[in-house]
Design a protein around this motif. Structure first.
Motif, PDB file in Angstrom:
ATOM      1  N   VAL A   1      -0.550  -6.184  -6.527  1.00 26.18           N
ATOM      2  CA  VAL A   1       0.088  -5.323  -7.441  1.00 26.18           C
ATOM      3  C   VAL A   1      -1.010  -4.130  -6.754  1.00 26.18           C
ATOM      4  O   VAL A   1      -0.373  -2.256  -6.945  1.00 26.18           O
ATOM      5  CB  VAL A   1       0.352  -5.269  -8.521  1.00 26.18           C
ATOM      6  CG1 VAL A   1       0.937  -4.587  -9.326  1.00 26.18           C
ATOM      7  CG2 VAL A   1       1.133  -6.356  -9.534  1.00 26.18           C
ATOM      8  N   VAL A   2      -2.175  -4.195  -7.239  1.00 25.82           N
ATOM      9  CA  VAL A   2      -3.165  -2.911  -6.781  1.00 25.82           C
ATOM     10  C   VAL A   2      -2.875  -2.256  -5.617  1.00 25.82           C
ATOM     11  O   VAL A   2      -2.383  -0.720  -5.397  1.00 25.82           O
ATOM     12  CB  VAL A   2      -4.708  -3.195  -7.074  1.00 25.82           C
ATOM     13  CG1 VAL A   2      -5.350  -1.891  -7.179  1.00 25.82           C
ATOM     14  CG2 VAL A   2      -5.073  -3.314  -8.737  1.00 25.82           C
TER      15      VAL A   2
ATOM     16  N   ALA B   1      -0.823  -2.611  -3.124  1.00 22.30           N
ATOM     17  CA  ALA B   1       1.500  -2.733  -2.924  1.00 22.30           C
ATOM     18  C   ALA B   1       0.591  -0.947  -3.689  1.00 22.30           C
ATOM     19  O   ALA B   1       1.761   0.163  -3.425  1.00 22.30           O
ATOM     20  CB  ALA B   1       2.005  -3.184  -3.809  1.00 22.30           C
ATOM     21  N   CYS B   2      -0.014   0.073  -4.813  1.00 17.47           N
ATOM     22  CA  CYS B   2       0.578   0.853  -5.482  1.00 17.47           C
ATOM     23  C   CYS B   2      -0.241   2.081  -4.644  1.00 17.47           C
ATOM     24  O   CYS B   2       0.161   3.528  -4.832  1.00 17.47           O
ATOM     25  CB  CYS B   2      -0.460   0.817  -7.380  1.00 17.47           C
ATOM     26  SG  CYS B   2       0.947   0.186  -8.356  1.00 17.47           S
ATOM     27  N   LEU B   3      -1.267   1.631  -3.384  1.00 16.57           N
ATOM     28  CA  LEU B   3      -2.274   2.709  -3.294  1.00 16.57           C
ATOM     29  C   LEU B   3      -1.270   2.657  -1.464  1.00 16.57           C
ATOM     30  O   LEU B   3      -0.869   2.241  -1.555  1.00 16.57           O
ATOM     31  CB  LEU B   3      -3.654   1.680  -2.734  1.00 16.57           C
ATOM     32  CG  LEU B   3      -4.290   2.158  -4.731  1.00 16.57           C
ATOM     33  CD1 LEU B   3      -5.505   1.396  -4.001  1.00 16.57           C
ATOM     34  CD2 LEU B   3      -4.706   3.492  -4.797  1.00 16.57           C
TER      35      LEU B   3
END
Lengths: 423, 423
Positions: free
Chosen positions: B307-308, B310-312
């Motif tokens: 998820v980290v 995917a956020c960047l």
């Protein structure tokens, strides 16, 4: 008085456990979207206080997002008061449902804000509570009371501000709510872990919204998040904690009834927690917009903020592993009744080990839930009364603080509060 | 020389674009799990250099997790060298596949470590590269070369260390690889954003593993992550950057061939990035164990680290929005050839605007890919040679640095390197 409690989460559960030790009301309907959760709260009361006390409680299922459902449950049980103990996003529907059922209403957080569309870090947009105050006329016409912001902060803080205004100051420079704690959570091995005592979802929401400030000659305005950091020295061994401006109801409530040159709210998040929130924002992990992520079952769309919440311990479960105290209060500066400069901090401290032992409730939610119980008792006794949409500072603060502080053996709540003269 | 390039991601793509400007080899097979990605790399070469150059490249599909598939593709194309340019988790399978196909092998990161089961922040467990060195006998028996850790760090850093050992020092106290940058990424509006230039997934992995240190009288040992922070002053305008110990191959490679009292690796992550990694770890967001999260399609099980990521922003896409330089080098202390104390920093700097303009490759991946191309050219020319599992410091450093630094017009790579005397 028949009270419809909406929500049996942390705060709702603590509300029920506190009111179970009082006798000023006829009945409490504990309602929740999850009926089983409401029933568990009543079971806990039965286990501690026996069948007689538990008999004054009943459980109901409710959908807080539907005003008709809220009104129907309130009417069905003949509720005279609707006590809102769920997330603030449900304020509009419960607020409307209570009025439709011709009941009085209390909450502990107000309708949500929306930032200014072009200048969010300087100007207010829709403010906290605006939607509720816009409907004040309807409540006045109906002759009903909506007592808004009646938790600990807002709530007890507003009571302290009214007390300072009535009994301690001739002129007030600043009403500054200051909240801090020294709570520590440990894992089974005894190591300190990162475990916020309140919903991280809500904490992100309130801390990343632009904080609002009131100044008499300027009105309400906003700043960037985490502005004006200061070290505030909290009493009873908590000590200095770094506090920053956070959007909070007190700043919207106090200026409506009290005269002060400046009204602020600062939260003692501490350096570590401020760093965590800033990092979550920097990486976009505070976002509620779903992102695409691989999973064993194929790509999933999840909100990063939900993932953050899922990684942390449930705040409802950390009570037994937590030690320390939480302090809520108002720091007031100005001119005393004798004409000399004065600076005081009025506060109330809750110790987690005590609230766990006495109420099986974690101290932060227990301290929040204590105040609406006291307010309801004052309303039941006729010591407090009013119609329309009113904040806690619209009522007699001394009556509240006396009932709170007097020993249980004398009919009070046995919760002394403190006054520190700081000049 | 026929080279099977495994992986056409950021580094593999840059490798192909760099080698396209050289002529020491016969053919390059660009392979990827996603054939389309390999074809896009060759199309980019065709667009820039024309059909003749592109004719020396062909695309193939490959499954790097299967040694038999790697060997089959290598045999099918008659590969003499297998160039591993994928994530280090595929080292064991590509390493085995190359030997099975009787090809030489190069990589830029070595087989992964496993922390010590009970004392991870003091003792080593399975070290980086251990699995590969354990098979050195098989490579020697087969008469084949595995040149491991031949990127920029490890790779060029090891070449610098060998150069210092051969040409600058009579006795070395410390070989300290130091990596730093002043890269900045902006959004479309021109605001600085948080966007790591390398896979956050890999960065979390390497930075949260216990860093390894070598001392001659103690052997290899580990510390807690982010230990021994120091400000290191990088050249060419980058300036001081906070560096901390990170687990890296140099510390495992250099002591096998070079004599030094201490060998370290510190990464100039900078204060902000260190803070981000610590926070991700504190909140459990670095975890690869799936957590249950709500989604519109029902509960999903996702790994927080995914998820980290995917956020960047995807590091492969940020090149055009990035400015600044990245510096790789080795800081060496000890006694010079004249018997006096000496301290030098040997380094190479890549400027993102230049690598984007010249190679359409982001500077961090370009700098990584440059070095195995130079090494292959030295192997093709016979200037370098050997059998078994060898690190870059097992070869003549001067030949490498001369070829790298000499102008393109004279057959070199036009990439000068620097030597700062710091005493």
């Amino acid at each position: 008085m028949k009270i419809l409690l909406v929500g049996a989460g942390g705060v709702g559960d603590a509300f029920a456990k506190i009111i179970a030790r009082r006798s000023f009301y006829e009945h409490v309907i504990v309602s929740d979207y999850d009926l089983g959760r409401a029933e568990r709260t009543i079971e806990a009361i039965r286990a501690r206080h026996g069948a007689d006390v538990a008999g004054r409680f009943s459980a109901a299922q409710i959908d807080a997002s539907d005003p008709d459902r809220v009104a129907a449950v309130a009417r069905e049980h003949g509720a005279t008061h609707v006590m809102n103990a769920v997330e603030p996003k449900f304020v509009p529907t419960i607020f409307a449902g209570a009025l439709a059922a011709n009941a009085d209403y209390l909450d502990m957080a107000m309708s949500l804000s929306e930032p200014h569309p072009t200048d969010p870090h300087a100007q207010t947009g829709v403010k906290l509570g605006d939607d509720q105050f816009a409907q004040a006329g309807d409540w006045e016409t109906a002759g009903r009371l909506a007592l808004v912001g009646m938790g600990v902060e807002p709530g007890l803080s507003d009571v302290f501000a009214r007390y300072a205004s009535d009994h301690l100051f001739s002129e007030i420079d600043e009403l500054g709510t200051r909240d801090g704690a020294n709570l520590v959570v440990r894992d089974e091995a005894g190591n300190e872990i990162f475990a916020p005592s309140f919903s991280i979802w809500t904490t992100i929401e309130e801390c990343l919204n632009p904080p609002v400030i009131f100044e008499k000659d300027k009105g309400w305005f906003t700043t960037a998040p985490f502005s004006e950091p200061e070290m505030f020295d909290f009493p009873e061994g908590i000590g200095p904690v770094e506090c920053v401006n956070v959007e909070h109801e007190e700043v919207l409530l106090m200026p409506r009834w009290l005269d002060a040159k400046r009204v602020t709210f600062k939260y003692g998040l501490g350096e570590e927690f401020i760093g965590v929130l800033k990092t979550l924002h920097l990486l976009g992990l505070d976002s509620v917009d779903p992102v695409r992520v691989r999973s064993a079952a194929g790509p999933a769309m999840v909100a990063p903020r939900d993932v953050v919440a899922a990684c942390l311990p449930d705040p409802a479960t950390i009570g037994p592993r937590m030690t320390g105290k939480t302090c809520a209060g108002v720091w007031v500066t100005g001119t005393g009744l004798d004409g000399a400069a004065r600076e005081v901090y009025l506060y109330h401290v809750a110790d987690n080990e005590w609230t766990m032992a006495e109420y099986d409730a974690q101290c932060v939610v227990w301290q929040t839930a204590l105040n609406p119980v006291i307010a309801l008792e004052l309303l039941a006794a006729g010591a407090w009364g009013g119609i329309g949409v009113l904040g806690p500072e619209a009522f007699d603060a001394k009556a509240f603080l006396d009932l709170m502080a007097s020993p249980e053996s004398e009919g009070g709540y046995g919760q002394p509060w403190g006054l520190q003269d700081r000049l």
